[in-house]
Scaffold this motif. Structure first.
Motif, mmCIF file in Angstrom:
data_model
loop_
_atom_site.group_PDB
_atom_site.id
_atom_site.type_symbol
_atom_site.label_atom_id
_atom_site.label_comp_id
_atom_site.label_asym_id
_atom_site.label_seq_id
_atom_site.Cartn_x
_atom_site.Cartn_y
_atom_site.Cartn_z
ATOM 1 N N PHE A 26 0.747 -1.107 0.234
ATOM 2 C CA PHE A 26 -0.305 0.349 0.282
ATOM 3 C C PHE A 26 0.925 0.985 -0.036
ATOM 4 O O PHE A 26 2.062 1.285 0.525
ATOM 5 N N ILE A 63 -9.902 -3.098 2.768
ATOM 6 C CA ILE A 63 -9.584 -4.325 2.116
ATOM 7 C C ILE A 63 -11.040 -5.515 1.917
ATOM 8 O O ILE A 63 -10.615 -6.118 1.259
ATOM 9 N N ASP A 90 -14.041 -6.356 -0.362
ATOM 10 C CA ASP A 90 -14.182 -7.959 -1.222
ATOM 11 C C ASP A 90 -14.900 -9.212 -0.126
ATOM 12 O O ASP A 90 -15.466 -9.440 -1.506
ATOM 13 N N TYR A 119 -11.313 4.382 2.868
ATOM 14 C CA TYR A 119 -11.045 4.278 1.289
ATOM 15 C C TYR A 119 -10.988 2.965 1.509
ATOM 16 O O TYR A 119 -11.593 2.244 0.183
ATOM 17 N N ALA A 120 -9.967 2.018 2.295
ATOM 18 C CA ALA A 120 -9.974 0.507 1.777
ATOM 19 C C ALA A 120 -11.607 -0.220 2.364
ATOM 20 O O ALA A 120 -11.750 -0.477 1.108
ATOM 21 N N ARG A 137 -13.592 1.417 -1.034
ATOM 22 C CA ARG A 137 -13.273 1.171 -2.500
ATOM 23 C C ARG A 137 -12.404 -0.024 -2.805
ATOM 24 O O ARG A 137 -12.230 -0.648 -3.430
ATOM 25 N N ASP A 186 -9.066 -0.279 -2.065
ATOM 26 C CA ASP A 186 -7.885 0.224 -2.459
ATOM 27 C C ASP A 186 -7.261 0.308 -1.693
ATOM 28 O O ASP A 186 -6.958 1.516 -0.949
ATOM 29 N N SER A 189 -4.072 1.130 -3.281
ATOM 30 C CA SER A 189 -2.754 1.700 -4.032
ATOM 31 C C SER A 189 -2.289 3.648 -4.102
ATOM 32 O O SER A 189 -3.520 3.768 -3.323
ATOM 33 N N THR A 214 -3.415 4.875 -6.462
ATOM 34 C CA THR A 214 -5.242 6.090 -6.225
ATOM 35 C C THR A 214 -5.665 6.264 -5.244
ATOM 36 O O THR A 214 -6.421 6.876 -4.865
ATOM 37 N N ALA A 215 -4.921 5.328 -4.640
ATOM 38 C CA ALA A 215 -6.283 5.226 -3.119
ATOM 39 C C ALA A 215 -5.690 7.524 -2.212
ATOM 40 O O ALA A 215 -6.568 7.507 -0.930
ATOM 41 N N LYS A 221 1.942 -1.922 -11.726
ATOM 42 C CA LYS A 221 0.317 -0.885 -12.092
ATOM 43 C C LYS A 221 1.159 0.045 -12.094
ATOM 44 O O LYS A 221 0.500 1.105 -12.816
#
Lengths: 449, 449
Positions: free
Chosen positions: A269, A283, A287, A332-333, A336, A338, A340, A342-343, A412
């Motif tokens: 992360f 996350i 998921d 955010y985790a 979304r 995420d 990475s 982008t978070a 990525k």
């Protein structure tokens, strides 16, 4: 334990005497992983505004353009390239971590060593060897003063990174013992960087400046610019002045026998390492349960006090600030799935749905909770409770990223900057660092087409 | 007294708002004296081996040659010129002193400011104004942490000099308040330098690197590279981390009303300031009594404990080491009547007659003795006792060097490097700094013919 005598000289003797054959294969393999992760992060960070601003500030002073700014078209003198690559490799807070000290080892060391290897036309094997030595020196010096040194407020990546860079460059320049002593003492007197800067561009300035300052120390020592004999252990030296703990056994005991460089870990992360367990948990819940943010009543975290100490920003306004907000990261985790880069953009930090959710995050701290541990509890508006306990976050030494996961992380972030084709070529070459005849080819492979 | 809030911002606002008309004539006059003394020392030190070694180390990395290395033919980029002039102005330990903190104020500030003034084609008046502001900021930050900060082992000229350089260059670049805040915080995170380096070339690296780092901070802030809001007073900022004392009243109270820059003093002797009373006494006895070294039984000194703490080297082997030996200095002053740079060469440090005499020097320390005070007692082999009590050494604020004495000091050291004719021209121009249209003319006047 605490031996005052000749720490600096003993380290210098070890640096001068250490040959590749002395380094076990497992340590060399970890060195390759450290290099791959580092260059991926440097390319991934290369298009960040922080790097643009740094280049705007210093390009006017650059000397002969002998070294590469990774992931970009600019070339700079060796010292400034070391600065820039140190910045870009750290700006996403996505780089490597020596978990015992929270040092990010590769940034200061590899940024200096690659630029010097380009200048001196050295091989990938030379580069890797110097990098492992630099990381070993850096982490051992860190161990000798951690945690007191870090707790008081020093950014340990900068304060110890300058030694790692000086050691690596001294090795590449083949300095003798006396000049390596001077290089280490010139590093000691430049050891700095404050945690007050976290959340601003200046945090990533730290590994960059450590790289630049350590390299400068080695080049000045090479020219016969002398310095103290005991920059590390002297009465008015680094350890005595910058720490209340000085355990020189951590530096000298088992030197060359056990390897801190083998303990390096790689972040899954893109943020402060202490938030990783919470993101990992968030996350997983995302998921598994697909909870909508608007259905969440509270997110409750039970964590080590360091988490709030280091990442307690409740209202981050920028992407850089959000990397130091457990509230943002946990929200955010979950919302979304995420963690990475982008978070942690400016957009993510100001996303109204995330801003609303992060106000619902409550953090309880307990010293009996390990730094790598978290209990993440979601309570929904309709009365459900979902609990996730993380003993060790993904990416830690206990659950290391596999080489394949490193490839995914690398691809990525790098693809966004230099495209997929060049990313693949760079990644392939980076894994082969030991067989690359010219280290400059590694740098060249990072350029956008 | 200790106000935590907005110290960095309040300083930045003052820097941005301060105009020449706000600075009293007496402060401006002292600023001119500081500049004259500084440029004389930089030229005087320009041919020292330390400067040669530094140039050998870094010239290969220099960018566009836009600034002058004073007293030499080399030109470098602005940042490296700041480094080199900071080194040369301090290498003889002959520069200025803010006696309340033992900061040598001009080196970091003027070295950065002159190089930037050359780059930006600014006037002598601009340069002087920025220099006074930089010195004021540097000394006030020093006051806020002295003596605790210095006592523990920081070389305060480096740790506070970086702020002075950042302030001066921010002023020359006309940065706004926000960018000046960032420059000061970028300075804070680079604040370093250890007293362990005393007696080596690295001591003079400190004001040079402070100049270079402070200028870098300002140029990066100009480019929008952001930093902390409270680099000085923040919880993990400069004062909290590098000192157990934080008295922000010393920074903000009377800012712009009373002037630390007016308290600058100029060394008559080329060594650590704490030895000055002993040299003053030794020279007076030499001049009055013409005692032969071989007739001396003992030299007894009663002094402040700082004297042994800072200058207790009993067997200095080099000129640089001898500057930190009360034993050498007291012996040389009595034997040769000299405390100028010629008293601190490698030859002087190893002169057999001096080596024999310095073994006869005994130092007793007493905390009730002021740092600027000494009792110097010579006992001769034929039973005579000669005693000299110094209340304030020559060159202190109580017995300042006159402008005429500054001219003699300037001429003596500068003539050895650039000759008498060019020394006279440079000296004349330096006194006229406020009327010099192009600051670059001051730099050009320092060159060897």
């Amino acid at each position: 334990m605490a031996r005052r005598q000749d720490v600096t000289r003993a380290l210098a003797e070890w640096i001068v005497g250490c040959e590749p054959a002395h380094i076990p294969a497992s340590v060399q393999d970890q060195g390759v992983r450290s290099f791959v992760n580092w260059i991926g992060c440097a390319v991934g960070g290369a298009s960040h505004e922080t790097v643009d601003r740094a280049l705007d500030g210093i390009t006017q002073f650059s000397g002969p353009a002998k070294a590469t700014v990774l992931g970009r078209t600019e070339r700079l003198d060796v010292l400034h390239a070391a600065l820039l690559n140190g910045i870009s490799s750290h700006v996403l807070d996505y780089d490597d971590t020596h978990l015992k000290t929270i040092i990010h080892p590769a940034g200061p060391v590899a940024s200096a060593a690659l630029a010097v290897a380009e200048l001196k036309n050295l091989s990938g094997a030379d580069l890797l060897h110097a990098m492992i030595i630099g990381i070993e020196v850096e982490c051992r010096i860190g161990n000798s003063v951690y945690p007191e040194h870090y707790d008081v407020g020093w950014h340990i990546t900068g304060t110890t990174g300058v030694f790692g860079a000086a050691a690596a460059v001294s090795k590449l320049l083949k300095l003798d013992v006396q000049k390596t002593v001077w290089a280490l003492s010139l590093a000691a007197t430049q050891s700095s960087n404050l945690r007050e800067m976290f959340g601003t561009m200046t945090k990533s300035f730290h590994p960059g400046r450590a790289a630049q300052n350590g390299a400068t120390a080695a080049f000045m020592a090479q020219a016969g610019f002398d310095s103290a004999e005991a920059g590390i252990e002297g009465r008015r030296g680094f350890a005595a002045i910058l720490s209340t703990k000085q355990d020189y056994g951590e530096i000298l005991d088992t030197l060359g026998k056990s390897w801190e460089a083998e303990l390096n870990s790689y972040k899954p992360f893109a943020c402060g390492i202490v938030i990783h367990p919470a993101i990992d948990a968030g996350i997983q819940i995302h998921d598994e349960h697909k909870i909508k943010p608007e259905d969440v009543e509270t997110i409750e975290l039970l964590a080590h006090p360091f988490v709030l100490e280091l990442t307690g920003k409740t209202e981050p306004k920028t992407g850089l600030e959000s990397k130091f907000s457990i509230f943002h990261s946990a929200a955010y985790a979950l919302a979304r799935g995420d963690g990475s880069p982008t978070a942690f953009t400016d957009e993510a930090a100001t996303d109204p749905q995330i801003v609303a959710l992060r106000k619902r995050v409550k953090v309880t701290t307990d010293k009996s909770v390990h730094e790598d541990e978290v209990t993440y509890t979601v309570k929904t508006k309709d009365g459900k409770t979902i609990k996730k306990y993380i003993e060790h976050a993904i990416g830690s030494v206990h659950k290391p990223l596999s080489n394949e996961q490193l490839n995914v992380k690398f691809t990525k972030q790098s693809s966004l900057v230099i495209g997929e084709a060049r990313t693949k070529a760079l990644l392939d070459l980076a894994w082969k660092i030991k067989d690359v005849a010219k280290a400059s080819d590694l740098a060249a492979a990072s350029l956008p087409k």
